[in-house]
Motif scaffolding. Structure first.
Motif, short mmCIF file in Angstrom:
data_model
loop_
_atom_site.label_atom_id
_atom_site.label_comp_id
_atom_site.label_asym_id
_atom_site.label_seq_id
_atom_site.Cartn_x
_atom_site.Cartn_y
_atom_site.Cartn_z
N GLU A 50 76.61 55.43 13.57
CA GLU A 50 75.64 56.33 14.21
C GLU A 50 75.74 57.74 13.61
OE1 GLU A 50 76.51 56.04 18.43
OE2 GLU A 50 74.73 54.78 18.70
N HIS A 51 76.97 58.20 13.40
CA HIS A 51 77.19 59.53 12.80
C HIS A 51 76.64 59.56 11.37
CE1 HIS A 51 79.08 63.38 12.07
NE2 HIS A 51 79.71 62.88 11.03
N ILE A 52 76.87 58.52 10.60
CA ILE A 52 76.33 58.45 9.23
C ILE A 52 74.81 58.55 9.28
CG2 ILE A 52 75.97 56.90 7.26
CD1 ILE A 52 78.88 55.90 7.78
N HIS A 53 74.20 57.81 10.16
CA HIS A 53 72.74 57.82 10.24
C HIS A 53 72.21 59.19 10.65
CE1 HIS A 53 68.68 56.96 11.69
NE2 HIS A 53 68.70 56.05 10.75
N SER A 54 72.78 59.77 11.70
CA SER A 54 72.23 61.03 12.22
C SER A 54 72.63 62.25 11.39
CB SER A 54 72.66 61.24 13.68
OG SER A 54 74.06 61.38 13.77
N SER A 55 73.82 62.25 10.81
CA SER A 55 74.29 63.45 10.11
C SER A 55 74.12 63.40 8.59
CB SER A 55 75.77 63.67 10.41
OG SER A 55 75.95 63.94 11.78
N TYR A 56 74.06 62.23 8.03
CA TYR A 56 73.96 62.14 6.57
C TYR A 56 72.58 61.61 6.14
CZ TYR A 56 79.02 62.75 6.59
OH TYR A 56 80.28 63.24 6.77
N LEU A 57 72.25 60.41 6.56
CA LEU A 57 71.02 59.77 6.10
C LEU A 57 69.78 60.55 6.52
CD1 LEU A 57 71.92 56.01 6.70
CD2 LEU A 57 72.39 57.46 4.70
N ASN A 58 69.77 61.10 7.73
CA ASN A 58 68.62 61.90 8.18
C ASN A 58 68.45 63.15 7.33
OD1 ASN A 58 67.74 60.19 10.15
ND2 ASN A 58 68.66 61.32 11.85
N GLN A 59 69.56 63.78 6.90
CA GLN A 59 69.49 64.96 6.03
C GLN A 59 68.87 64.59 4.68
OE1 GLN A 59 70.92 68.48 6.19
NE2 GLN A 59 70.32 68.00 8.27
N TYR A 60 69.29 63.46 4.12
CA TYR A 60 68.72 63.05 2.83
C TYR A 60 67.21 62.88 2.95
CZ TYR A 60 73.55 61.43 1.77
OH TYR A 60 74.90 61.31 1.57
N GLU A 61 66.80 62.20 4.03
CA GLU A 61 65.38 61.91 4.22
C GLU A 61 64.59 63.19 4.49
OE1 GLU A 61 62.75 59.54 7.49
OE2 GLU A 61 64.55 58.53 6.75
N LYS A 62 65.12 64.05 5.32
CA LYS A 62 64.42 65.26 5.73
C LYS A 62 64.39 66.33 4.63
CE LYS A 62 64.77 68.81 9.33
NZ LYS A 62 65.57 69.28 10.47
N LEU A 63 65.53 66.52 3.94
CA LEU A 63 65.66 67.65 3.01
C LEU A 63 65.78 67.26 1.54
CD1 LEU A 63 68.26 69.65 5.14
CD2 LEU A 63 65.79 70.05 4.99
N GLY A 64 66.13 66.02 1.28
CA GLY A 64 66.35 65.61 -0.10
C GLY A 64 67.76 65.95 -0.60
N PHE A 65 68.60 66.44 0.29
CA PHE A 65 70.00 66.71 -0.03
C PHE A 65 70.80 66.59 1.24
CE2 PHE A 65 68.11 70.99 0.61
CZ PHE A 65 68.91 71.47 1.63
N GLY A 66 72.11 66.70 1.09
CA GLY A 66 73.02 66.61 2.24
C GLY A 66 74.44 66.58 1.72
N LEU A 67 75.32 66.02 2.51
CA LEU A 67 76.70 65.82 2.07
C LEU A 67 76.79 64.45 1.40
CD1 LEU A 67 78.55 67.15 5.23
CD2 LEU A 67 78.46 68.25 2.99
N TRP A 68 77.40 64.41 0.24
CA TRP A 68 77.55 63.17 -0.51
C TRP A 68 79.00 62.72 -0.49
CZ3 TRP A 68 74.83 67.19 -3.44
CH2 TRP A 68 73.45 67.09 -3.32
N VAL A 69 79.20 61.42 -0.60
CA VAL A 69 80.55 60.85 -0.68
C VAL A 69 81.13 61.20 -2.05
CG1 VAL A 69 81.93 58.73 -0.69
CG2 VAL A 69 79.99 58.94 0.86
N VAL A 70 82.35 61.72 -2.06
CA VAL A 70 83.05 62.02 -3.30
C VAL A 70 84.03 60.88 -3.56
CG1 VAL A 70 84.58 63.63 -4.50
CG2 VAL A 70 82.88 64.51 -2.87
N GLU A 71 83.85 60.23 -4.71
CA GLU A 71 84.71 59.12 -5.11
C GLU A 71 85.45 59.46 -6.39
OE1 GLU A 71 82.20 55.15 -3.86
OE2 GLU A 71 81.93 55.94 -5.87
N LEU A 72 86.67 58.93 -6.51
CA LEU A 72 87.39 59.02 -7.77
C LEU A 72 86.72 58.08 -8.77
CD1 LEU A 72 91.08 58.92 -6.52
CD2 LEU A 72 89.83 60.91 -7.41
N LYS A 73 86.45 58.57 -9.97
CA LYS A 73 85.88 57.71 -11.00
C LYS A 73 86.82 56.57 -11.37
CE LYS A 73 82.60 60.40 -13.68
NZ LYS A 73 82.34 61.03 -14.98
N SER A 74 88.11 56.85 -11.32
CA SER A 74 89.10 55.87 -11.77
C SER A 74 89.12 54.59 -10.96
CB SER A 74 90.49 56.50 -11.78
OG SER A 74 90.84 56.90 -10.46
N ASN A 75 88.81 54.67 -9.66
CA ASN A 75 88.89 53.45 -8.83
C ASN A 75 87.78 53.35 -7.78
OD1 ASN A 75 89.67 55.35 -6.94
ND2 ASN A 75 91.80 54.68 -6.85
#
Length: 177
Positions: A50-75
């Motif tokens: 629910e938090h992912i949907h309301s705080s992350y996915l809604n921002q992407y849809e509404k603004l075209g940006f938001g907080l993105w997941v940071v992953e290590l390239k190595s793994n």
């Protein structure tokens, strides 16, 4: 499909997905997150989705940006989030980040933050980026200075306990030239 938005030497930043629920549950329940950002009330995988949907996915849809997941390239392991947030109380988008405690101290916040600042300017056309931190979050404040922001004042924002430190881009920041 990982939907990578930004890539650096060591990191990929990608769109958050609903199946990132276990990672989000872990991240937002760290004492460092709760103390510096706030308690999001996420206590199980269902509330994490629910938090992912309301705080992350809604921002992407509404603004075209938001907080993105940071992953290590190595793994491809998620170690944090970094990106832009648009708060009603602030006139410009603010850069935000949070990392798992075991990822702290490796320069990931600075690396990701610099890439986000560049992306915001070059791809999104954002003219001004600001930031807020808890008044006692000196580690985050040091990162913001490395990103080319400077402390301007203390502000009181709705939904936050007490004052927050407000930062703006320096006029001499390399990204502004």
């Amino acid at each position: 499909m990982s939907a990578i938005v930004i890539s650096t030497a060591r990191l990929n930043m990608r769109l958050m997905r609903l199946d990132d629920d276990a990672f989000v549950l872990r991240l937002v329940n760290q004492s460092s997150f709760i103390n510096n950002i706030g308690d999001k009330g996420v206590r199980d995988l269902f509330s994490a989705r629910e938090h992912i949907h309301s705080s992350y996915l809604n921002q992407y849809e509404k603004l075209g940006f938001g907080l993105w997941v940071v992953e290590l390239k190595s793994n491809q392991q998620p170690i944090g989030v970094c990106g832009l947030v648009k708060r009603d109380a602030l006139t410009s988008p603010d850069i935000g980040y949070a990392f798992l405690d075991e990822a702290a101290g490796n320069g990931y916040a600075t690396e990701a933050g610099l890439a986000v600042m560049k992306y915001a300017k070059n791809q999104l056309g954002i003219k001004k980026i600001v930031a807020i931190t808890a008044t006692d979050n000196t580690a985050s404040q040091r990162v913001l200075v490395k990103l080319g922001l400077e402390f301007k004042k203390q502000v009181y924002l709705p939904g936050y306990r007490g004052a927050s430190c407000y930062f703006e881009e320096c006029s001499h920041t390399l990204l502004n030239k």
